[in-house]
Design an enzyme around this catalytic site. Structure first.
Site, PDB file in Angstrom:
ATOM      1  N   ARG A 223      23.551   4.876  47.167  1.00 61.84           N
ATOM      2  CA  ARG A 223      24.108   6.201  47.436  1.00 61.84           C
ATOM      3  C   ARG A 223      24.943   6.116  48.711  1.00 61.84           C
ATOM      4  O   ARG A 223      24.661   5.297  49.594  1.00 61.84           O
ATOM      5  CB  ARG A 223      22.993   7.223  47.643  1.00 61.84           C
ATOM      6  CG  ARG A 223      22.259   7.619  46.382  1.00 61.84           C
ATOM      7  CD  ARG A 223      23.087   8.548  45.491  1.00 61.84           C
ATOM      8  NE  ARG A 223      22.346   9.050  44.357  1.00 61.84           N
ATOM      9  CZ  ARG A 223      22.471   8.614  43.105  1.00 61.84           C
ATOM     10  NH1 ARG A 223      23.324   7.663  42.794  1.00 61.84           N
ATOM     11  NH2 ARG A 223      21.755   9.148  42.141  1.00 61.84           N
ATOM     12  N   HIS A 271      32.194   6.138  42.025  1.00 61.45           N
ATOM     13  CA  HIS A 271      30.834   6.338  41.480  1.00 61.45           C
ATOM     14  C   HIS A 271      30.816   6.100  39.964  1.00 61.45           C
ATOM     15  O   HIS A 271      30.419   6.969  39.187  1.00 61.45           O
ATOM     16  CB  HIS A 271      30.333   7.749  41.823  1.00 61.45           C
ATOM     17  CG  HIS A 271      28.833   7.861  41.829  1.00 61.45           C
ATOM     18  ND1 HIS A 271      28.135   8.629  42.733  1.00 61.45           N
ATOM     19  CD2 HIS A 271      27.878   7.306  41.036  1.00 61.45           C
ATOM     20  CE1 HIS A 271      26.832   8.540  42.488  1.00 61.45           C
ATOM     21  NE2 HIS A 271      26.652   7.742  41.463  1.00 61.45           N
TER      22      HIS A 271
END
Ligand code: GLV
Length: 308
Positions: A223, A271
């Protein structure tokens, strides 16, 4: 009895078709058209709505439509609500593909060759055999283990680090904060696939980079919150790190003036390392719903005390 879907609308239509075909007893609702909220027993979401308890008074399970669950803000969810992560073989395959791409790209100097191409510079650099390239994975959960198994085929010298002890064939495992420096000291390429928790937020920082051998490279596919972005820029500028492949950022999408967009030593992707695919994820989700209906334990339950 209804399931409320709250995630990407395009993939939502695909999920809806799968439910209609294989589980017609479960009524489909797509956010924000929730119908009678009292009928909703299951929520399948990337992010949970605010004040979930008032909004969905009869909710029984929250199914995360992702491998990571930090974006759900677990602290704001009722403590007794089971949260279940998605065990999607498609996500694992995506993670393995991306890790292979990133590690091989760094191993074979692809960022440097891309720069040389832009400059019309035909220049070869020393080739390091894979056996001499030390690749370390931070996090030794489901995704990390598959990534290590995939990387093993290339012959890299593999290690892994996690908070608790692990044993994996062909991988030197390190555990806990006290062994982190020893792990880092032998990583030419470090790959982060940790869950984001209070303990791991900002873990990819200046002090971690200083424990790596000079010129090491970073892959962050965990993340954005794991990485202290300013510290990475500094480590690249000083030569402590040579390159980074990043699939996640603190702020997504990155703002137009973000320094990573144009940084020659950073490869940035939006992402996309892995994406939940209804076709590969559906069977696992339905199996968990059926288990819940039968009163059996579900697979992939999040441990609220650990936050993953
Ligand atoms: C994606 O980032 C996921 O956690 O599945």
């Amino acid at each position: 009895m209804a399931l409320l879907y709250k995630a990407d609308p395009v993939r939502g239509e695909h999920w809806q078709r799968l439910f209609a075909e294989h589980a017609p007893d479960i009524q489909w609702r797509a956010w924000p058209d929730i119908g009678d909220p009292r009928e909703i027993r299951y929520l399948a979401a990337w992010q949970a709505p605010d004040d979930i308890q008032t909004l969905l008074p009869n909710l029984q399970v929250l199914f995360a439509l992702s491998a990571g669950v930090d974006q759900l803000n677990l602290d704001r969810l009722p403590a007794t609500l089971p949260v279940v992560r998605l065990l999607d073989p498609g996500i694992t395959q995506g993670m393995c593909e991306y890790a292979s791409f990133a590690v091989l790209g760094l191993h074979r100097d692809m960022l440097r060759y891309r720069q040389q191409q832009a400059q019309g510079n035909w220049q070869a650099h020393r080739l390091v055999p894979a056996q001499q390239r030390r690749v370390g994975v931070m996090g030794l959960g489901l995704q990390a283990r598959q990534i290590l198994a995939t990387l093993q085929a290339f012959g890299f010298a593999l290690s892994g680090w996690a908070r608790s002890e692990h044993r994996i064939d062909g991988v030197t495992c390190f555990a806990g904060a006290e062994q982190l420096p020893a792990f880092l000291g032998q990583c030419d390429i470090v790959v982060c696939v940790l869950p984001l928790t209070e303990q791991t937020r900002g873990i990819l920082d200046r002090s971690l980079f200083q424990h790596l051998p000079k010129g090491a490279a970073l892959v962050n596919m965990g993340r954005g919150g794991h990485l202290v972005e300013a510290d990475l820029l500094q480590a690249l500028a000083s030569g402590q790190l040579s390159a980074a492949v990043l699939d996640v950022l603190e702020q997504e999408p990155a703002p137009p003036d973000h320094p990573f967009w144009t940084h020659p030593q950073i490869l940035l992707t939006p992402h996309i390392a892995a994406m939940t695919q209804p076709d590969s994820a559906f069977a696992g989700l339905l199996e968990n719903i059926r288990r819940h209906q039968r009163g059996e334990p579900m697979l992939g339950c999040v441990d609220r005390a650990r936050s993953y």
